[in-house]
Design an enzyme around this catalytic site. Structure first.
Site, PDB file in Angstrom:
ATOM      1  CE1 TYR A  39      -1.863  -0.559   7.635  1.00 57.89           C
ATOM      2  CE2 TYR A  39      -0.574   1.414   7.207  1.00 57.89           C
ATOM      3  CZ  TYR A  39      -0.688   0.041   7.230  1.00 57.89           C
ATOM      4  OH  TYR A  39       0.373  -0.736   6.843  1.00 57.89           O
ATOM      5  CE  LYS A  81       0.772   1.676   3.461  1.00 56.24           C
ATOM      6  NZ  LYS A  81       2.023   2.110   4.164  1.00 56.24           N
TER       7      LYS A  81
HETATM    8  P1  NDP Z   1      12.391   1.296   2.643  1.00 58.25           P
HETATM    9  O1  NDP Z   1      12.875   2.630   2.231  1.00 58.25           O
HETATM   10  O2  NDP Z   1      12.861   0.733   3.930  1.00 58.25           O
HETATM   11  O3  NDP Z   1      12.747   0.218   1.522  1.00 58.25           O
HETATM   12  C1  NDP Z   1      12.468   0.431   0.169  1.00 58.25           C
HETATM   13  C2  NDP Z   1      13.431  -0.421  -0.661  1.00 58.25           C
HETATM   14  O4  NDP Z   1      13.104  -0.211  -2.021  1.00 58.25           O
HETATM   15  C3  NDP Z   1      14.883  -0.007  -0.532  1.00 58.25           C
HETATM   16  O5  NDP Z   1      15.540  -0.607   0.553  1.00 58.25           O
HETATM   17  C4  NDP Z   1      15.463  -0.477  -1.850  1.00 58.25           C
HETATM   18  O6  NDP Z   1      15.724  -1.873  -1.769  1.00 58.25           O
HETATM   19  C5  NDP Z   1      14.285  -0.332  -2.800  1.00 58.25           C
HETATM   20  N1  NDP Z   1      14.427   0.847  -3.670  1.00 58.25           N
HETATM   21  C6  NDP Z   1      14.548   0.812  -5.021  1.00 58.25           C
HETATM   22  N2  NDP Z   1      14.666   2.024  -5.512  1.00 58.25           N
HETATM   23  C7  NDP Z   1      14.663   2.888  -4.485  1.00 58.25           C
HETATM   24  C8  NDP Z   1      14.764   4.311  -4.368  1.00 58.25           C
HETATM   25  N3  NDP Z   1      14.892   5.084  -5.455  1.00 58.25           N
HETATM   26  N4  NDP Z   1      14.716   4.864  -3.142  1.00 58.25           N
HETATM   27  C9  NDP Z   1      14.555   4.101  -2.046  1.00 58.25           C
HETATM   28  N5  NDP Z   1      14.443   2.742  -2.109  1.00 58.25           N
HETATM   29  C10 NDP Z   1      14.497   2.143  -3.296  1.00 58.25           C
HETATM   30  O7  NDP Z   1      10.803   1.358   2.615  1.00 58.25           O
HETATM   31  P2  NDP Z   1       9.767   0.406   3.354  1.00 58.25           P
HETATM   32  O8  NDP Z   1      10.224  -0.991   3.301  1.00 58.25           O
HETATM   33  O9  NDP Z   1       9.431   0.982   4.658  1.00 58.25           O
HETATM   34  O10 NDP Z   1       8.464   0.605   2.422  1.00 58.25           O
HETATM   35  C11 NDP Z   1       8.359  -0.010   1.147  1.00 58.25           C
HETATM   36  C12 NDP Z   1       6.880  -0.095   0.752  1.00 58.25           C
HETATM   37  O11 NDP Z   1       6.209  -0.902   1.701  1.00 58.25           O
HETATM   38  C13 NDP Z   1       6.142   1.234   0.751  1.00 58.25           C
HETATM   39  O12 NDP Z   1       5.255   1.270  -0.314  1.00 58.25           O
HETATM   40  C14 NDP Z   1       5.391   1.269   2.055  1.00 58.25           C
HETATM   41  O13 NDP Z   1       4.185   2.008   1.984  1.00 58.25           O
HETATM   42  C15 NDP Z   1       5.109  -0.194   2.269  1.00 58.25           C
HETATM   43  N6  NDP Z   1       5.027  -0.558   3.684  1.00 58.25           N
HETATM   44  C16 NDP Z   1       3.956  -1.255   4.128  1.00 58.25           C
HETATM   45  C17 NDP Z   1       3.836  -1.601   5.432  1.00 58.25           C
HETATM   46  C18 NDP Z   1       2.662  -2.386   5.893  1.00 58.25           C
HETATM   47  O14 NDP Z   1       2.491  -2.506   7.097  1.00 58.25           O
HETATM   48  N7  NDP Z   1       1.852  -2.936   4.999  1.00 58.25           N
HETATM   49  C19 NDP Z   1       4.833  -1.211   6.416  1.00 58.25           C
HETATM   50  C20 NDP Z   1       5.969  -0.513   5.863  1.00 58.25           C
HETATM   51  C21 NDP Z   1       6.037  -0.192   4.541  1.00 58.25           C
HETATM   52  P3  NDP Z   1      16.990  -2.525  -2.499  1.00 58.25           P
HETATM   53  O15 NDP Z   1      18.182  -1.843  -1.873  1.00 58.25           O
HETATM   54  O16 NDP Z   1      16.886  -3.947  -2.161  1.00 58.25           O
HETATM   55  O17 NDP Z   1      16.865  -2.219  -3.951  1.00 58.25           O
END
Ligand code: NDP
Length: 377
Positions: A230, A146
């Site tokens: 949410y 989401k």
């Molecule tokens: P993070 O910033 O922690 O992780 C995002 C990951 O995306 C990065 O670690 C990287 O992984 C990859 N990525 C690729 N391109 C980019 C970029 N340009 N900038 C930043 N990251 C990039 O985010 P979250 O894990 O917190 O959130 C990710 C998604 O999950 C969001 O859409 C958020 O809304 C959702 N979410 C949902 C939750 C829920 O409870 N359902 C809880 C938390 C988040 P890599 O280095 O491996 O390429």
């Protein structure tokens, strides 16, 4: 209240399609079979669907991958990452073979990998549409985090890609599998305490300094896109209705530098067809986490509503007392079962699209200061 009215609760769970899940209503924190991680991974193909996580950030690493060690119907088969330095740790921790490790460049070749049945997109919001569509083009089922996308137009493209591929799409709405929130649904929609008179909710936290979440291009907005969604969800599932109009007011920015692109906080109201107007708020500067429903015969509420665990709830009959389960494990198992049984997800792309429409309406109301009507479709 000890899970009062078990009969109707069971029926409710059955009605919304969870009865097929063999995950018991017990805490999923430990592995009670005593099976080791390695054994589990080696036996993983035994009827389990393979999931590839796309984007190894906080949520994928902190919640989804550990949950996939507890799932019964799916397992962590592969990863897609743009950060090679993350690979050794993930390989070791989750026993992932080299052939199941991808970058964003060779992501499309996942179509040739029979180990991967389901793609789980856990990227910044603006990347959800592209990687979901490419996932469908690779012939896989997709779970997308989401908010489903930043615009309704992108949601439409994702749904069209799903239909073309004849695969399933599910949104990462974990609270549809969480017992305390499900109880709010039951109490609200079955009018256990009479008609709802008032309902309010808020979800906010203090966001870190330099995340993509504070950037309009990546996030599509501020806390509303991230955690306010949410509250929008909670208003719809507790009332069992869809709003007909919204109004919204942006909060004062106390940190103009951090919040130069997105709102720092926001309050909004959702108007429902029966005249009920709900009060909602979200923030990246204040902690809040509640859902409160006032009905004719009393108040039922969650004082800790949306976190990964630790939900707390009260009703006129006493405190809610449900087990705290692993929401992500249950969510992913439910989707794996819908894929196996060729059913529709209970949190499909159409629901994700609906919510993006509401998010856009709230922003329109915030910017215009006007009551924004939501067109029924
Ligand atoms: P993070 O910033 O922690 O992780 C995002 C990951 O995306 C990065 O670690 C990287 O992984 C990859 N990525 C690729 N391109 C980019 C970029 N340009 N900038 C930043 N990251 C990039 O985010 P979250 O894990 O917190 O959130 C990710 C998604 O999950 C969001 O859409 C958020 O809304 C959702 N979410 C949902 C939750 C829920 O409870 N359902 C809880 C938390 C988040 P890599 O280095 O491996 O390429």
């Amino acid at each position: 209240m000890k899970n009062g009215n078990n009969g109707s609760r069971r029926k409710f769970l059955y009605d919304i399609g969870l009865a097929g899940l063999s995950i018991p209503f017990i805490s999923a924190v430990g592995n009670c079979t005593g099976e080791t991680k390695k054994q589990k991974t080696m036996s993983a193909k035994n009827g389990k669907l393979g999931i590839a996580l796309v984007g190894l950030g906080g949520y994928a690493g902190g919640q989804l991958a550990p949950a996939l060690l507890q799932t019964e119907h799916c397992y962590l088969a592969g990863i897609v990452t743009g950060t090679p330095s993350k690979i050794p740790v993930w390989k070791e921790k989750y026993n992932i073979p080299d052939k199941n490790i991808y970058s964003y460049d060779n992501y499309d070749s996942i179509k040739d990998n029979p180990d991967i049945d389901i793609i789980y997109v856990v990227l910044p919001n603006n990347m959800h549409a592209e990687y979901t569509i490419r996932g469908f083009e690779a012939g896989k089922h997709v779970i997308c985090e989401k908010p489903m996308a930043i615009t309704v137009e992108d949601c439409d493209k994702m749904i069209a890609a799903r239909k073309k591929a004849n695969k399933l799409l599910s949104i990462g709405y974990r609270l549809h599998f969480e017992p305390y929130n499900l109880e709010m649904v039951r109490l609200g929609t079955q009018k256990i305490y009479g008609h709802l008179k008032k309902i309010s909710g808020g979800f906010g936290f203090r966001a870190g300094p330099s995340q993509w979440r504070l950037t309009q291009k990546y996030a599509g907005g501020g806390p509303l896109m991230d955690v306010g969604i949410y509250v929008i969800q909670a208003m719809c599932y507790t009332t069992g209705m869809e709003p007909i109009a919204v109004t919204a007011q942006e909060g004062i920015k106390t940190d103009l530098e951090r919040f130069s692109e997105v709102e720092q906080s926001l309050t909004w109201q959702m108007e429902f067809p029966n005249g009920l107007i709900t009060e909602c708020k979200t923030s990246y500067a204040d902690n809040m986490n509640f859902l409160k429903a006032e009905a004719e015969k009393g108040i039922f509420e969650l004082t800790s509503a949306y976190n990964y665990t630790g939900q707390k709830g009260n009703t006129p009959a006493g405190a809610m007392d449900f087990p705290h389960i692993n929401q992500q494990a249950r969510q992913m198992d439910a989707f794996a079962l819908t894929v196996k049984n060729k059913k529709q997800s209970i949190v499909p792309g159409e629901m994700g699209r609906r919510d993006v429409k509401y998010l856009q309406a709230v922003y329109e109301a915030m910017r215009s200061g006007k009551r924004v009507l939501i067109k029924a479709e």
